[in-house]
Write a protein that holds these residues in place. Structure first.
Motif, PDB file in Angstrom:
ATOM      1  N   PHE A 109      40.903 -38.496  25.551  1.00 25.52           N
ATOM      2  CA  PHE A 109      40.721 -37.043  25.614  1.00 25.52           C
ATOM      3  C   PHE A 109      39.318 -36.679  25.138  1.00 25.52           C
ATOM      4  CE2 PHE A 109      42.053 -37.776  21.283  1.00 25.52           C
ATOM      5  CZ  PHE A 109      41.461 -36.787  20.517  1.00 25.52           C
ATOM      6  N   ALA A 110      38.924 -35.447  25.407  1.00 28.18           N
ATOM      7  CA  ALA A 110      37.608 -34.956  25.006  1.00 28.18           C
ATOM      8  C   ALA A 110      37.737 -34.238  23.668  1.00 28.18           C
ATOM      9  CB  ALA A 110      37.042 -34.010  26.067  1.00 28.18           C
ATOM     10  N   ALA A 111      37.221 -34.853  22.632  1.00 26.72           N
ATOM     11  CA  ALA A 111      37.343 -34.269  21.292  1.00 26.72           C
ATOM     12  C   ALA A 111      36.182 -33.340  20.952  1.00 26.72           C
ATOM     13  CB  ALA A 111      37.419 -35.380  20.250  1.00 26.72           C
ATOM     14  N   ASP A 112      35.163 -33.275  21.828  1.00 26.62           N
ATOM     15  CA  ASP A 112      33.961 -32.498  21.514  1.00 26.62           C
ATOM     16  C   ASP A 112      33.938 -31.137  22.193  1.00 26.62           C
ATOM     17  OD1 ASP A 112      33.720 -33.465  24.067  1.00 26.62           O
ATOM     18  OD2 ASP A 112      31.675 -34.243  23.827  1.00 26.62           O
ATOM     19  N   ARG A 129      48.623 -32.850  25.432  1.00 26.65           N
ATOM     20  CA  ARG A 129      48.256 -31.756  26.347  1.00 26.65           C
ATOM     21  C   ARG A 129      46.768 -31.813  26.688  1.00 26.65           C
ATOM     22  NH1 ARG A 129      51.785 -28.831  22.701  1.00 26.65           N
ATOM     23  NH2 ARG A 129      53.673 -28.133  23.758  1.00 26.65           N
ATOM     24  N   TRP A 130      45.934 -32.043  25.670  1.00 25.34           N
ATOM     25  CA  TRP A 130      44.501 -32.126  25.930  1.00 25.34           C
ATOM     26  C   TRP A 130      44.179 -33.219  26.931  1.00 25.34           C
ATOM     27  CZ3 TRP A 130      42.383 -31.865  20.201  1.00 25.34           C
ATOM     28  CH2 TRP A 130      42.430 -30.527  19.767  1.00 25.34           C
ATOM     29  N   GLY A 138      38.449 -32.984  34.852  1.00 24.35           N
ATOM     30  CA  GLY A 138      37.354 -33.935  34.992  1.00 24.35           C
ATOM     31  C   GLY A 138      36.402 -34.000  33.813  1.00 24.35           C
ATOM     32  N   ARG A 139      36.856 -33.609  32.630  1.00 23.75           N
ATOM     33  CA  ARG A 139      35.984 -33.684  31.450  1.00 23.75           C
ATOM     34  C   ARG A 139      35.704 -35.135  31.068  1.00 23.75           C
ATOM     35  NH1 ARG A 139      39.278 -29.280  28.730  1.00 23.75           N
ATOM     36  NH2 ARG A 139      38.022 -27.381  28.892  1.00 23.75           N
ATOM     37  N   THR A 140      34.547 -35.340  30.471  1.00 21.46           N
ATOM     38  CA  THR A 140      34.205 -36.649  29.934  1.00 21.46           C
ATOM     39  C   THR A 140      34.959 -36.858  28.628  1.00 21.46           C
ATOM     40  OG1 THR A 140      32.003 -36.572  30.915  1.00 21.46           O
ATOM     41  CG2 THR A 140      32.337 -38.127  29.096  1.00 21.46           C
ATOM     42  N   GLN A 174      37.380 -50.903  25.431  1.00 21.74           N
ATOM     43  CA  GLN A 174      36.996 -51.302  26.785  1.00 21.74           C
ATOM     44  C   GLN A 174      36.622 -50.110  27.656  1.00 21.74           C
ATOM     45  OE1 GLN A 174      40.474 -53.528  27.863  1.00 21.74           O
ATOM     46  NE2 GLN A 174      39.831 -55.371  26.766  1.00 21.74           N
ATOM     47  N   GLN A 175      37.108 -48.918  27.287  1.00 22.50           N
ATOM     48  CA  GLN A 175      36.746 -47.709  28.023  1.00 22.50           C
ATOM     49  C   GLN A 175      35.510 -47.031  27.441  1.00 22.50           C
ATOM     50  OE1 GLN A 175      40.353 -45.260  29.257  1.00 22.50           O
ATOM     51  NE2 GLN A 175      41.370 -46.827  28.019  1.00 22.50           N
ATOM     52  N   GLY A 176      34.876 -47.719  26.487  1.00 15.47           N
ATOM     53  CA  GLY A 176      33.647 -47.197  25.916  1.00 15.47           C
ATOM     54  C   GLY A 176      33.854 -46.116  24.870  1.00 15.47           C
TER      55      GLY A 176
END
Length: 287
Positions: A109-112, A129-130, A138-140, A174-176
């Motif tokens: 998820f995008a924490a930023d 949910r996030w 499509g968030r990074t 592995q997903q960076g």
């Protein structure tokens, strides 16, 4: 916590779990029927569902012992079953020969994003949910959150919980992603439902490790106990449903101690419902 299009399992009327949720941690080394020793563990193979998509429909073949009510959090009942299909690189499965013996789910998820924290008070249901919102928009993504580790009851006490947690850490790396977070459901907290979770999470043994077995697994793996997610899951239902799930009468107003619940369930006879708000403990794994 898993999925093929819509299997039976955690979040149907069976018994599911979540994140920190594990049926085992490092307790019960001599669990009846469980093979022991290094040779037995050497026969266990842990893969991601991206590597072995054919196992997606078999994730609920294991014997599990989640409380009947736990799968009825709204996020759990609507989203969790889709996690394995939509996030296969973040989900792991353990097999021994042809048998599935453990599963583990996490989501990126995008924490930023403005208004978010990596460790929200809403805990498990909030990050779930996030993760779906971020995928759809499509968030990074910047972090991963564990959702569930469940070990087959016949294979408890073999150290599988350690290996499954390590596997979830690897999938995030592995997903960076630089961090795996876990809204942990402490496995022994249900024995002390009246004790506030913050006080429980602070308890330590003489060696400095948490008294709770599952928190101890996380800390030994390099995790840091960070904060309490005070409203990590919420289950609200008519009293008839609670009676069905628990076998208890729910015949008086106030707090009811329910087997498997980490805190009491609040019963309201006038309005014919009871509400369970489960706290979890956020643990941070820096990768």
């Amino acid at each position: 916590m898993s999925l093929d299009p819509r299997p039976t399992g955690p979040h149907s009327d069976a018994a599911p779990g979540h994140p920190g949720a594990v049926s085992d941690p490092d307790a019960a080394p001599g669990h009846p029927g469980a093979p022991s020793g290094t040779d037995a563990l050497d026969r266990v193979v842990i893969s991601t569902l991206a590597e072995r998509p054919e196992l997606t429909g078999r994730l609920y073949e294991i014997d599990e012992d989640w409380p009947a009510f736990i799968g009825h959090d709204p996020a759990a009942s609507t989203l969790l079953t889709w996690v394995p299909e939509l996030f296969p690189a973040s989900c792991v499965v353990a097999t021994e020969g042809d048998r599935v013996i453990a599963r583990g789910f996490s989501v990126p998820f995008a924490a930023d994003v403005d208004g978010r924290r990596e460790t929200p008070d809403g805990g498990w249901s909030r990050v779930l949910r996030w993760a779906f919102t971020d995928r759809w928009t499509g968030r990074t993504v910047t972090a991963a959150s564990a959702l569930e580790i469940t070990i087959d009851t016949g294979h408890l006490g073999r150290g599988l919980s350690h290996r499954m947690l390590a596997a979830l850490r690897r999938t995030a790396a592995q997903q960076g992603l630089g961090v795996l977070l876990a809204p942990v459901r402490p496995t022994a907290k249900h024995l002390r439902p009246r004790l506030p979770m913050a006080a429980y999470a602070r308890e330590r043994r003489d060696d400095g490790l948490p008294t709770d077995p599952w928190l101890r697994v996380h800390v030994r793996a390099g995790g840091t106990v960070e904060s309490v997610a005070s409203a990590s899951m919420t289950v609200s239902a008519p009293l008839a449903r609670w009676r069905e799930w628990t076998g208890l009468p729910f015949d008086r107003d106030g707090d009811v101690e329910v087997p498997g619940a980490l805190v009491p369930v609040h019963c309201d006879l006038t309005h014919d419902h009871a509400v369970y708000v489960e706290p979890n403990v956020w643990v941070r794994h820096t990768l």
